[in-house]
Design a protein around this motif. Sequence first.
Motif, PDB file in Angstrom:
ATOM      1  N   SER A   1       3.886  -6.092  -6.495  1.00  0.00           N
ATOM      2  CA  SER A   1       2.854  -5.136  -6.892  1.00  0.00           C
ATOM      3  C   SER A   1       1.608  -5.267  -6.024  1.00  0.00           C
ATOM      4  O   SER A   1       1.011  -4.258  -5.612  1.00  0.00           O
ATOM      5  N   TYR A   2       1.226  -6.508  -5.694  1.00  0.00           N
ATOM      6  CA  TYR A   2       0.064  -6.707  -4.830  1.00  0.00           C
ATOM      7  C   TYR A   2       0.322  -6.160  -3.430  1.00  0.00           C
ATOM      8  O   TYR A   2      -0.560  -5.523  -2.827  1.00  0.00           O
TER       9      TYR A   2
ATOM     10  N   ARG B   1       2.420  -3.759  -2.639  1.00  0.00           N
ATOM     11  CA  ARG B   1       2.466  -2.299  -2.709  1.00  0.00           C
ATOM     12  C   ARG B   1       1.071  -1.705  -2.792  1.00  0.00           C
ATOM     13  O   ARG B   1       0.765  -0.706  -2.122  1.00  0.00           O
ATOM     14  N   ASP B   2       0.192  -2.323  -3.580  1.00  0.00           N
ATOM     15  CA  ASP B   2      -1.176  -1.817  -3.680  1.00  0.00           C
ATOM     16  C   ASP B   2      -1.932  -1.958  -2.364  1.00  0.00           C
ATOM     17  O   ASP B   2      -2.715  -1.079  -1.978  1.00  0.00           O
ATOM     18  N   THR B   3      -1.678  -3.072  -1.662  1.00  0.00           N
ATOM     19  CA  THR B   3      -2.346  -3.270  -0.379  1.00  0.00           C
ATOM     20  C   THR B   3      -1.892  -2.236   0.648  1.00  0.00           C
ATOM     21  O   THR B   3      -2.709  -1.644   1.369  1.00  0.00           O
TER      22      THR B   3
ATOM     23  N   ARG C   1      -0.650   0.687   0.032  1.00  0.00           N
ATOM     24  CA  ARG C   1      -1.143   2.004  -0.370  1.00  0.00           C
ATOM     25  C   ARG C   1      -2.613   2.176  -0.009  1.00  0.00           C
ATOM     26  O   ARG C   1      -3.034   3.241   0.465  1.00  0.00           O
TER      27      ARG C   1
END
Length: 267
Positions: A156-157, A159-161, A163
């Motif tokens: 998740s980290y 993917r957020d980075t 994005r």
Amino acid sequence: MDSHARSRRKALKVAVGALCKEVGFGMAEESALETLTEMLQSLITETGKSTKAYTELSGRTEVLVTDVITALIDQGINVESIPAHAVRQNKSVFIPPGQSLPQPTQKVLSAGEKQNHPTHIPDHLPPFPDPHTYIRTESHKQPVSEYQLIREKVASYKRDTERALTRYVAKTGFTQSLFKDDTSSFPLIAVQPHPHPYLMALLPKDHDLDTLEPSDIPSVKQNEGITSRTEDTESGQNKTESIDTDAIDNPYLLPIKMPRYKKLRLS
């Protein structure tokens, strides 16, 4: 002057004003009214001190009427005229002031339940404070040690980075759109064409050159000396020059390694 002293002073001032009205005054200046109020307050204070002194002189702690009468006589007041003054006809009647509501006490934030005193501690001692002041309480969560949760958190980290970086590049650079009508819904990073794309794979990167020192990069003369073979007439063996190749990370900058030929011994 606190609130209680101000309220007592105000009551005395009202009493002095009523007495002035009884004797025939229609109005009074503020300075004269304050002077009379100060005189009345001083008289009452001295009477109370004298009453306390006569009470202690008699070996008592509670005040009696005889102590007050003795204090008034000591002040020079005619005690026999007090009953006649109390039943006079033109006396002013004061409306008692309304009782003010006590200010609500602010509730103190309490955490946990307070414990009672043990048997060896007397009850007259103050109670225990909140438990969190002397009992250890964990104020942080325990770290997650499960493998699945850690992998999900890392994914998740990541993917957020990605994005966030994609949105930043899309807002600061050239973008392309999937739809001609709507150019803001699905922005795509525009591809910048290169005339010679194969050169990007052959040329060294900037971070590769930053890790190298000037002495680690071989020159043209060193490369010629490395690739050439020198024959030794005495031993008849081929020798090649060698350099420290561990400091060079780019494989395209490494010198050429020539294979060594072994001579066959004829028996």
